[in-house]
Design a protein around this motif. Sequence first.
Motif, PDB file in Angstrom:
ATOM      1  N   SER A 176      59.253 -23.566 -51.340  1.00  0.00           N
ATOM      2  CA  SER A 176      59.012 -23.064 -52.695  1.00  0.00           C
ATOM      3  C   SER A 176      58.440 -24.134 -53.609  1.00  0.00           C
ATOM      4  CB  SER A 176      60.305 -22.504 -53.291  1.00  0.00           C
ATOM      5  OG  SER A 176      61.301 -23.512 -53.338  1.00  0.00           O
ATOM      6  N   ALA A 177      58.626 -25.399 -53.254  1.00  0.00           N
ATOM      7  CA  ALA A 177      58.098 -26.496 -54.084  1.00  0.00           C
ATOM      8  C   ALA A 177      56.612 -26.718 -53.853  1.00  0.00           C
ATOM      9  CB  ALA A 177      58.853 -27.792 -53.793  1.00  0.00           C
ATOM     10  N   VAL A 178      56.053 -26.106 -52.815  1.00  0.00           N
ATOM     11  CA  VAL A 178      54.655 -26.349 -52.456  1.00  0.00           C
ATOM     12  C   VAL A 178      53.758 -25.346 -53.152  1.00  0.00           C
ATOM     13  CG1 VAL A 178      52.985 -26.469 -50.573  1.00  0.00           C
ATOM     14  CG2 VAL A 178      55.321 -27.276 -50.211  1.00  0.00           C
ATOM     15  N   SER A 179      52.924 -25.845 -54.028  1.00  0.00           N
ATOM     16  CA  SER A 179      51.857 -25.077 -54.656  1.00  0.00           C
ATOM     17  C   SER A 179      50.664 -26.009 -54.789  1.00  0.00           C
ATOM     18  CB  SER A 179      52.276 -24.550 -56.024  1.00  0.00           C
ATOM     19  OG  SER A 179      52.446 -25.628 -56.939  1.00  0.00           O
ATOM     20  N   LEU A 180      49.499 -25.454 -54.959  1.00  0.00           N
ATOM     21  CA  LEU A 180      48.319 -26.307 -55.074  1.00  0.00           C
ATOM     22  C   LEU A 180      48.396 -27.184 -56.322  1.00  0.00           C
ATOM     23  CD1 LEU A 180      45.521 -23.826 -53.926  1.00  0.00           C
ATOM     24  CD2 LEU A 180      46.477 -25.754 -52.663  1.00  0.00           C
ATOM     25  N   ARG A 181      48.940 -26.662 -57.390  1.00  0.00           N
ATOM     26  CA  ARG A 181      49.070 -27.462 -58.608  1.00  0.00           C
ATOM     27  C   ARG A 181      50.072 -28.606 -58.414  1.00  0.00           C
ATOM     28  NH1 ARG A 181      47.701 -26.641 -63.793  1.00  0.00           N
ATOM     29  NH2 ARG A 181      47.045 -24.527 -63.313  1.00  0.00           N
ATOM     30  N   ARG A 182      51.216 -28.283 -57.800  1.00  0.00           N
ATOM     31  CA  ARG A 182      52.224 -29.322 -57.560  1.00  0.00           C
ATOM     32  C   ARG A 182      51.702 -30.352 -56.571  1.00  0.00           C
ATOM     33  NH1 ARG A 182      57.851 -29.895 -56.949  1.00  0.00           N
ATOM     34  NH2 ARG A 182      58.154 -32.145 -56.680  1.00  0.00           N
ATOM     35  N   LEU A 183      50.973 -29.887 -55.564  1.00  0.00           N
ATOM     36  CA  LEU A 183      50.428 -30.792 -54.569  1.00  0.00           C
ATOM     37  C   LEU A 183      49.388 -31.718 -55.184  1.00  0.00           C
ATOM     38  CD1 LEU A 183      50.584 -31.543 -51.605  1.00  0.00           C
ATOM     39  CD2 LEU A 183      48.857 -29.803 -51.120  1.00  0.00           C
ATOM     40  N   ALA A 184      48.596 -31.198 -56.109  1.00  0.00           N
ATOM     41  CA  ALA A 184      47.605 -32.032 -56.793  1.00  0.00           C
ATOM     42  C   ALA A 184      48.298 -33.147 -57.572  1.00  0.00           C
ATOM     43  CB  ALA A 184      46.758 -31.175 -57.720  1.00  0.00           C
ATOM     44  N   ALA A 185      49.412 -32.812 -58.222  1.00  0.00           N
ATOM     45  CA  ALA A 185      50.167 -33.836 -58.948  1.00  0.00           C
ATOM     46  C   ALA A 185      50.750 -34.857 -57.974  1.00  0.00           C
ATOM     47  CB  ALA A 185      51.274 -33.177 -59.771  1.00  0.00           C
ATOM     48  N   HIS A 186      51.217 -34.368 -56.819  1.00  0.00           N
ATOM     49  CA  HIS A 186      51.779 -35.258 -55.795  1.00  0.00           C
ATOM     50  C   HIS A 186      50.723 -36.226 -55.279  1.00  0.00           C
ATOM     51  CE1 HIS A 186      54.518 -36.444 -52.601  1.00  0.00           C
ATOM     52  NE2 HIS A 186      53.586 -36.219 -51.710  1.00  0.00           N
ATOM     53  N   LEU A 187      49.480 -35.732 -55.134  1.00  0.00           N
ATOM     54  CA  LEU A 187      48.380 -36.566 -54.650  1.00  0.00           C
ATOM     55  C   LEU A 187      47.698 -37.345 -55.770  1.00  0.00           C
ATOM     56  CD1 LEU A 187      46.815 -33.996 -52.176  1.00  0.00           C
ATOM     57  CD2 LEU A 187      47.728 -36.223 -51.534  1.00  0.00           C
ATOM     58  N   ASP A 188      48.054 -36.999 -57.009  1.00  0.00           N
ATOM     59  CA  ASP A 188      47.457 -37.647 -58.181  1.00  0.00           C
ATOM     60  C   ASP A 188      45.960 -37.378 -58.247  1.00  0.00           C
ATOM     61  OD1 ASP A 188      47.580 -39.009 -60.524  1.00  0.00           O
ATOM     62  OD2 ASP A 188      47.472 -41.009 -59.629  1.00  0.00           O
ATOM     63  N   VAL A 189      45.590 -36.121 -58.079  1.00  0.00           N
ATOM     64  CA  VAL A 189      44.192 -35.711 -58.169  1.00  0.00           C
ATOM     65  C   VAL A 189      44.095 -34.485 -59.064  1.00  0.00           C
ATOM     66  CG1 VAL A 189      43.650 -36.593 -55.864  1.00  0.00           C
ATOM     67  CG2 VAL A 189      44.333 -34.201 -56.145  1.00  0.00           C
ATOM     68  N   ALA A 190      42.872 -34.132 -59.418  1.00  0.00           N
ATOM     69  CA  ALA A 190      42.655 -32.914 -60.183  1.00  0.00           C
ATOM     70  C   ALA A 190      42.916 -31.702 -59.290  1.00  0.00           C
ATOM     71  CB  ALA A 190      41.224 -32.881 -60.712  1.00  0.00           C
ATOM     72  N   ALA A 191      43.556 -30.690 -59.840  1.00  0.00           N
ATOM     73  CA  ALA A 191      43.929 -29.526 -59.033  1.00  0.00           C
ATOM     74  C   ALA A 191      42.713 -28.852 -58.407  1.00  0.00           C
ATOM     75  CB  ALA A 191      44.705 -28.526 -59.893  1.00  0.00           C
ATOM     76  N   MET A 192      41.616 -28.789 -59.133  1.00  0.00           N
ATOM     77  CA  MET A 192      40.434 -28.104 -58.614  1.00  0.00           C
ATOM     78  C   MET A 192      39.847 -28.808 -57.400  1.00  0.00           C
ATOM     79  SD  MET A 192      40.052 -25.336 -60.178  1.00  0.00           S
ATOM     80  CE  MET A 192      38.461 -24.941 -59.454  1.00  0.00           C
ATOM     81  N   ARG A 196      44.077 -41.912 -52.721  1.00  0.00           N
ATOM     82  CA  ARG A 196      43.265 -40.876 -52.099  1.00  0.00           C
ATOM     83  C   ARG A 196      42.895 -39.834 -53.136  1.00  0.00           C
ATOM     84  NH1 ARG A 196      42.637 -40.866 -46.784  1.00  0.00           N
ATOM     85  NH2 ARG A 196      43.971 -42.168 -45.492  1.00  0.00           N
ATOM     86  N   GLY A 197      41.622 -39.469 -53.117  1.00  0.00           N
ATOM     87  CA  GLY A 197      41.178 -38.361 -53.930  1.00  0.00           C
ATOM     88  C   GLY A 197      41.260 -38.590 -55.414  1.00  0.00           C
ATOM     89  N   ARG A 198      41.025 -39.781 -55.873  1.00  0.00           N
ATOM     90  CA  ARG A 198      41.094 -40.043 -57.302  1.00  0.00           C
ATOM     91  C   ARG A 198      40.043 -39.212 -58.035  1.00  0.00           C
ATOM     92  NH1 ARG A 198      40.699 -46.138 -59.149  1.00  0.00           N
ATOM     93  NH2 ARG A 198      42.739 -46.134 -58.163  1.00  0.00           N
ATOM     94  N   SER A 199      40.412 -38.729 -59.183  1.00  0.00           N
ATOM     95  CA  SER A 199      39.503 -37.904 -59.967  1.00  0.00           C
ATOM     96  C   SER A 199      38.217 -38.663 -60.284  1.00  0.00           C
ATOM     97  CB  SER A 199      40.189 -37.488 -61.270  1.00  0.00           C
ATOM     98  OG  SER A 199      39.276 -36.856 -62.130  1.00  0.00           O
ATOM     99  N   PRO A 200      37.039 -38.012 -60.227  1.00  0.00           N
ATOM    100  CA  PRO A 200      35.781 -38.694 -60.497  1.00  0.00           C
ATOM    101  C   PRO A 200      35.712 -39.291 -61.895  1.00  0.00           C
ATOM    102  CG  PRO A 200      35.421 -36.563 -59.454  1.00  0.00           C
ATOM    103  CD  PRO A 200      36.860 -36.635 -59.812  1.00  0.00           C
ATOM    104  N   SER A 201      36.536 -38.797 -62.821  1.00  0.00           N
ATOM    105  CA  SER A 201      36.489 -39.314 -64.181  1.00  0.00           C
ATOM    106  C   SER A 201      37.134 -40.685 -64.300  1.00  0.00           C
ATOM    107  CB  SER A 201      37.196 -38.345 -65.133  1.00  0.00           C
ATOM    108  OG  SER A 201      38.562 -38.235 -64.800  1.00  0.00           O
ATOM    109  N   ARG A 202      37.829 -41.129 -63.240  1.00  0.00           N
ATOM    110  CA  ARG A 202      38.501 -42.413 -63.293  1.00  0.00           C
ATOM    111  C   ARG A 202      37.658 -43.462 -62.598  1.00  0.00           C
ATOM    112  NH1 ARG A 202      44.042 -39.552 -61.349  1.00  0.00           N
ATOM    113  NH2 ARG A 202      44.524 -38.517 -63.321  1.00  0.00           N
ATOM    114  N   THR A 203      37.765 -44.663 -63.088  1.00  0.00           N
ATOM    115  CA  THR A 203      36.954 -45.747 -62.551  1.00  0.00           C
ATOM    116  C   THR A 203      37.589 -46.315 -61.304  1.00  0.00           C
ATOM    117  OG1 THR A 203      38.102 -47.351 -63.934  1.00  0.00           O
ATOM    118  CG2 THR A 203      36.121 -46.327 -64.852  1.00  0.00           C
ATOM    119  N   GLY A 204      36.800 -47.055 -60.522  1.00  0.00           N
ATOM    120  CA  GLY A 204      37.317 -47.725 -59.342  1.00  0.00           C
ATOM    121  C   GLY A 204      37.030 -46.932 -58.087  1.00  0.00           C
ATOM    122  N   PRO A 205      37.123 -47.595 -56.922  1.00  0.00           N
ATOM    123  CA  PRO A 205      36.848 -46.923 -55.652  1.00  0.00           C
ATOM    124  C   PRO A 205      37.909 -45.888 -55.319  1.00  0.00           C
ATOM    125  CG  PRO A 205      37.784 -49.081 -55.266  1.00  0.00           C
ATOM    126  CD  PRO A 205      37.534 -48.995 -56.746  1.00  0.00           C
TER     127      PRO A 205
END
Length: 269
Positions: free
Chosen positions: A66-82, A34-43
């Motif tokens: 305390s573990a929940v931040s947008l940056r940490r969540l982006a890493a958890h989802l494997d997407v770009a933080a922005m 889900r939400g793979r960065s546009p710079s990566r190939t594939g669907p």
Amino acid sequence: MQRDRGRPRRYCGRACQARAYRARRDGGAPPPRRGRSPSRTGPATPLTRADIVANAIELADAEGLSAVSLRRLAAHLDVAAMSLYHHIGSRSELVTAMVDAVFAEIAHQRPPATGWRERIEDAARQEWALYRRHPWLLRVLATSRPTLSPSMVWTVDHYFTALDGAGLDRRTQLSLYLLVSGYVQGMALLTVDDDAAGDVNGRRWWAVQHRRLSAVIDSGRYPWLTELFETSPASEPTAVELDRWFGFGLDRVLDGVGVVLETSADGRT
């Protein structure tokens, strides 16, 4: 030796491995990322606000708020933080959405109850179960300035409608809601403290306390303390015992609410 050409191999992260494990366990193919960065190939499966909130709840359940931040969540989802900011404007907005999603688990799903006592008891037990499933909720609700959301307001409304027709003004109804919900939160805090000390074996902890208080216990000065340690030596409350203590206290709190309602009915308020 000739070096490998092309793009370097991309290793599967923790979230990716978890998805693949669940897929193998369920006998299916690994779900698309889900939400793979546009710079990566594939669907890529489009990332949604619901995906973000659900993963934030999962992260908070596992590691605390305390573990929940947008940056940490982006890493958890494997997407770009922005990419998260297209759906969630800030951490505060994310936490509010998490609270709303969690309370939606119980909103509109209660079995019908007849009298005020049954309805309030049902609401209190639902809230108790909610804190047991999501202990981090207490961080944002056990305060004079709780995080409010539509689903939470619906839950509070359940208390108010249960008290309608009793001749109470809204401020008194609010006081009774805070009485019951405050008791639920106070009992739930006991379990949160236990979870926070999860690396400490409960039996060992009680054994240490017994050694520290052995002289006091054996002195006979506090018979109740001696009897408690004799009946439950070096033990800790089980989930069943916690539920039993919770139910005992809830019954006494509701007895008190009943006194208020009876007094109101007699016209003495």
